[in-house]
Design an enzyme around this catalytic site. Structure first.
Site, PDB file in Angstrom:
ATOM      1  CG  HIS A 306      44.738  46.084  37.132  1.00  0.00           C
ATOM      2  ND1 HIS A 306      43.484  45.680  37.553  1.00  0.00           N
ATOM      3  CD2 HIS A 306      45.128  45.170  36.199  1.00  0.00           C
ATOM      4  CE1 HIS A 306      43.145  44.575  36.908  1.00  0.00           C
ATOM      5  NE2 HIS A 306      44.116  44.241  36.096  1.00  0.00           N
ATOM      6  CG  ASP A 363      48.500  43.791  30.962  1.00  0.00           C
ATOM      7  OD1 ASP A 363      48.392  42.633  30.541  1.00  0.00           O
ATOM      8  OD2 ASP A 363      47.586  44.397  31.535  1.00  0.00           O
TER       9      ASP A 363
END
Length: 428
Positions: A306, A363
């Site tokens: 991330h 995600d």
């Protein structure tokens, strides 16, 4: 404000700049007078070292894997709260009492209908239009229907607009799905919860009523909570920048939706699922793991790592368990989910990924869950926008109420030609 100062020395002359303290997180050097005092700007592409505002909404510590909303850890909110309660928290600063939550939920529920003429907008789009393209257009058009809540200087109108946006987004999103699927629109029902109502509007058809499983409703509610706000990301900054010009709230949220549409932002869960489909079967995982480790291979593992979190994404912990619950209830046997489970297991035990802190993020799991529930991949970012609307609205309200806010005007390091004289076309 800290007592300490930062000193900048230029050409033998020193200037002091105040150091500001937040309640938690790194200190900030106040450079607002830098240009006036030195004639220079700072250079910070992507604004990764620049605080564009002060905010009391959300705090992220990427190194420690911490995400707080108004001080409350995201894990506690996702496991114990509801999306309506988190929405109230973000908008108002404190968790509601039972009476306050009931009143807030009732208000949102009463605003879920959209103006009937708005439905004609959908028929102006091609049937194969991307749902996010539809969302951009329809949300922006809300200002043409709700003139009584566009005065940003009126706190009452701002509140009404905030409630309308949160309430109508599920209806608008479900209608975008129905239009692309060639199915009739389904109107909201006031006897259902926010999330159950959205699922029914999405999957119910006149020939057969859709009764969502409580596990699926809970999973969707958790997904909404986990995507509700995430500090000053690209789309939130877009909403604030648009709002700084005095634009109406519907236009500002439409701008946020447009920014979220980018694959580097809201499209990450769709990219993660597409990657799983590319891998296809469990026996091909070693091949793709090797490709991910090869710096000369353009392939990258999507849904891992991330931009902010250099530790485990705290939202992913909740999503991991939720994914297991959904797959069990749905009885899904798609090999893609076997690939997801095995890939997750390998990545969490492989020294290469551990060293580079490439942990599965929110995600990776959300795409798996949404696909199992029955959403096509082109709807993933729409669902993200639906959830993030409350964060955008809360950030917009905070900005409008900030006496220090002014229209956004980033500066630049100019690298083009210096001044030159125009030459007529017949002499060039």
């Amino acid at each position: 404000m800290s007592d300490s100062k930062a000193t900048l020395t230029l050409n033998g002359e020193s200037k002091d700049y105040a150091i500001m303290d937040g309640t938690v997180g790194p200190q900030v050097i106040d450079v607002r007078k830098l240009y006036a005092q030195t004639g220079m700007f700072t250079y910070d592409p992507g604004f990764t070292s620049t605080a564009s505002c002060d905010s009391g909404l959300t705090y992220i510590d990427g190194d420690e894997g911490v995400l707080l909303h108004r001080g409350y850890p995201i894990g506690q909110l996702a496991e114990q709260s509801s999306f309506m309660e988190v929405s109230y928290l973000l908008l108002n600063g404190e968790l509601p009492s039972k009476a306050e939550l009931d009143e807030f939920t009732r208000t949102i529920t009463r605003h879920t209908m959209v103006h009937e003429q708005l439905t004609t907008f959908y028929r102006g789009f091609r049937r194969d239009a991307h749902p996010m393209a539809i969302m951009c257009g329809v949300v922006g058009a809300l200002s043409a229907f709700y003139h009584d809540s566009t005065d940003i200087n009126d706190p009452v109108q701002r509140k009404i607009a905030s409630h309308r946006l949160i309430a109508k987004m599920p209806t608008i999103a479900a209608m975008a799905y129905k239009y692309s699927a060639g199915q009739p629109f389904v109107y909201p029902r006031n006897d259902l919860s926010y999330t159950a109502n959205f699922l029914r509007m999405t999957f119910s058809v006149p020939a057969e009523e859709y009764v969502p499983d409580p596990v699926i409703v809970d999973a969707m509610d958790k997904i909404f909570i986990l995507h509700a706000d995430h500090e000053q990301n690209a789309s939130t900054s877009t909403v604030r920048l648009a709002g700084s010009s005095g634009a109406n709230p519907f236009a500002c949220i439409a701008a946020g939706i447009a920014c979220l549409w980018g694959p580097a932002h809201g499209g990450a869960n769709e990219a993660a699922l597409n990657m799983l489909r590319e891998i296809g079967t469990v026996d091909r995982i070693p091949e793709y793991i090797a490709r991910a480790k090869n710096k000369d291979d353009p392939f990258r593992l999507m849904g891992f790592g991330h931009r902010v979190y250099k530790n485990y994404d705290p939202r992913a912990t909740v999503m991991q368990k939720t994914a297991e619950d959904v797959l069990r209830v749905m009885g899904v046997t798609d090999p893609i989910f076997d690939v997801a489970r095995q890939l997750e297991k390998i990545a969490l035990s492989d020294e290469y990924f551990i060293e580079k802190k490439l942990f599965p993020n929110v995600d990776f799991y959300s795409g798996v869950i949404l696909s199992a529930i029955g959403f096509p991949t082109e709807m993933f970012t729409v669902l993200f926008a639906l959830a993030r609307t409350v964060g955008w609205v809360a950030q917009w309200n905070e900005m409008i109420s900030d006496p220090a806010q002014k229209i956004g005007r980033p500066r630049q390091l100019y690298t083009g030609p210096t001044q030159r004289d125009y030459v007529p076309v017949d002499k060039r």
